[in-house]
Write an enzyme that holds these catalytic residues in place. Structure first.
Site, PDB file in Angstrom:
ATOM      1  CD1 TRP A 100      -2.288  -2.151   1.719  1.00 59.75           C
ATOM      2  CD2 TRP A 100      -3.025  -1.091  -0.113  1.00 59.75           C
ATOM      3  NE1 TRP A 100      -3.338  -2.877   1.205  1.00 59.75           N
ATOM      4  CE2 TRP A 100      -3.803  -2.255   0.084  1.00 59.75           C
ATOM      5  CE3 TRP A 100      -3.301  -0.277  -1.205  1.00 59.75           C
ATOM      6  CZ2 TRP A 100      -4.839  -2.614  -0.777  1.00 59.75           C
ATOM      7  CZ3 TRP A 100      -4.336  -0.641  -2.072  1.00 59.75           C
ATOM      8  CH2 TRP A 100      -5.092  -1.791  -1.849  1.00 59.75           C
ATOM      9  CG  ASP A 174      -3.442   3.930   3.927  1.00 58.71           C
ATOM     10  OD1 ASP A 174      -4.493   3.701   4.552  1.00 58.71           O
ATOM     11  OD2 ASP A 174      -3.165   3.398   2.832  1.00 58.71           O
ATOM     12  CE  LYS A 198      -9.380  -2.832   3.112  1.00 56.21           C
ATOM     13  NZ  LYS A 198      -8.190  -2.067   2.846  1.00 56.21           N
TER      14      LYS A 198
HETATM   15  C1  LIG Z   1      -7.706  -1.490   1.443  1.00 50.22           C
HETATM   16  C2  LIG Z   1      -6.627  -0.501   1.545  1.00 50.22           C
HETATM   17  C3  LIG Z   1      -6.493   0.556   0.641  1.00 50.22           C
HETATM   18  C4  LIG Z   1      -7.339   0.682  -0.603  1.00 50.22           C
HETATM   19  O1  LIG Z   1      -8.637   0.978  -0.357  1.00 50.22           O
HETATM   20  P1  LIG Z   1      -9.650   1.181  -1.578  1.00 50.22           P
HETATM   21  O2  LIG Z   1     -10.917   1.447  -0.857  1.00 50.22           O
HETATM   22  O3  LIG Z   1      -9.661  -0.082  -2.376  1.00 50.22           O
HETATM   23  O4  LIG Z   1      -9.183   2.333  -2.365  1.00 50.22           O
HETATM   24  C5  LIG Z   1      -5.494   1.485   0.842  1.00 50.22           C
HETATM   25  N1  LIG Z   1      -4.646   1.367   1.885  1.00 50.22           N
HETATM   26  C6  LIG Z   1      -4.734   0.354   2.754  1.00 50.22           C
HETATM   27  C7  LIG Z   1      -3.759   0.262   3.883  1.00 50.22           C
HETATM   28  C8  LIG Z   1      -5.725  -0.607   2.621  1.00 50.22           C
HETATM   29  O5  LIG Z   1      -5.809  -1.624   3.498  1.00 50.22           O
END
Ligand SMILES: *Cc1c(COP(=O)(O)O)cnc(C)c1O
Length: 362
Positions: A100, A174, A198
């Site tokens: 990521w 993030d 998540k």
């Molecule tokens: C799932 C995830 C993303 C991407 O999310 P989207 O909703 O598919 O854009 C970005 N960063 C992390 C750490 C993630 O777990």
């Protein structure tokens, strides 16, 4: 009984939340409307929004000088929205510790100079780079980390202190896959973003917590609907927000409060992770390669030492109502995501199956 769902995201939701949403589907609180059918400018949705925001602020102990924004586009869209808003077209630094943060560094290069300050790819993303070893640029517009790498299973258990490194730049995190699983040290953060799917609610909704002094740095090309100042000044309603998703996330926030809040969730998450990692470490069939001090409490990737058993392992898991254990396609193997809504009983059921399968294939 519902199966246990170990999906990395969209992921398991609390049963109570799904039941309540079902009960309120056609008529929210006697309004005669389902939440999906309400104007975002009406008093009913206004109440839903205000409660969701206040509950989240309380849960995460978000300081008063941070704005909470409910945006859209997921974590990946923020990889562009953050540099559009914060980079000033200059240099932003990225600490690459997995898939990521790697994507974040790559996307930002469209809008600014993207400088990789550290990269743990050489060891297969199984460690975190010590902040003292980061090669930060002279005056980065911001420093980006992914505080929990969902695919690689690497988590910061303490956020880096940029000031202690002699860097005045805001830290961007993030926290998509571990938001609300543990407290956030806001003294070290300038901006945090996360997709909801998540740990918070439905996919598409994106949470941004941004320090007020960072609201006015957007590049002129930044789309209005993605400009943090514009979104903040309009209580996330410059354009129509993801109303139903905000409502569901709001139910999750109330559920989290009823569970005892973030401290209680953290204690549970630690117990769940301990049980699973100890089982993996004590086995001769399974292996987790992530260094002990940075193992994720949320996403536990593991491998069968004999990969020819993968399909049999997954089929047996499904028979026991243990779903979505297949690892991400980029790394293979298995992955158990054990977010807030996964009860200890679910991890216990997985551990029982891990032991049973191992005894059959010893
Ligand atoms: C799932 C995830 C993303 C991407 O999310 P989207 O909703 O598919 O854009 C970005 N960063 C992390 C750490 C993630 O777990």
């Amino acid at each position: 009984m519902r199966p246990y769902n170990f999906s990395a995201g969209p992921a398991v939701m609390p049963d109570d939340v799904l039941h309540q949403a079902a009960a309120e589907m056609l008529d929210w609180h006697g309004s005669g409307m389902g939440v999906m059918e309400m104007s975002h400018r009406g008093k009913e949705f206004g109440q839903i929004y205000a409660e969701a925001e206040a509950d989240l602020r309380e849960l995460l102990a978000v300081p008063a000088n941070f704005k909470l924004l409910f945006m859209q586009g997921g974590g990946l869209a923020e990889n562009a929205i953050v540099p559009l808003n914060l980079s000033r077209g200059q240099t932003a630094d990225f600490v690459v510790t997995g898939s990521w943060s790697q994507k974040s560094a790559q996307e930002a290069a469209k809008y600014c100079t993207s400088h990789v300050a550290a990269n743990t790819k050489a060891n297969g993303y199984t460690t975190l780079a010590n902040p003292a070893s980061w090669q930060l640029s002279t005056q980065p517009a911001y420093v980006h980390i992914c505080s929990n790498e969902t695919i690689n299973g690497v988590e910061y258990h303490e956020l880096p202190d940029l000031k202690a490194l002699g860097c005045d730049a805001p830290l961007v995190i993030d926290f998509s896959s571990h938001v609300a699983s543990r407290p956030v040290d806001w003294t070290r953060v300038g901006l945090a973003f996360g997709g909801a799917q998540k740990n918070l609610g439905p996919a598409g909704l994106t949470l941004v917590a941004v320090r007020e002094d960072l609201l006015d740095r957007a590049l002129p090309i930044c789309p209005s609907a993605l400009n943090y100042r514009t979104v903040a000044d309009n209580q996330s309603m410059y354009n129509t927000p993801a109303t139903y998703s905000i409502y569901i996330a709001g139910l999750v926030f109330k559920w989290l409060k009823a569970q005892g809040g973030i401290a209680a969730m953290e204690a549970r998450n630690m117990a769940k992770a301990k049980l699973l990692y100890e089982t993996l470490d004590g086995s001769s069939l399974y292996i987790n390669r992530v260094a002990q001090d940075c193992r994720s409490r949320m996403n536990v990737p593991f491998y069968l030492r004999d990969e020819s058993l993968n399909e049999a392992f997954l089929a047996g898991a499904r028979e026991r109502h243990l779903l979505q254990l297949k690892g991400h396609k980029s790394v293979g193997g298995m992955r158990a995501s054990i977010y807030n809504a996964m009860p200890l009983e679910g991890v216990q059921a997985l551990v029982n199956y891990l032991r049973e399968f191992e005894s059959q294939h010893a």
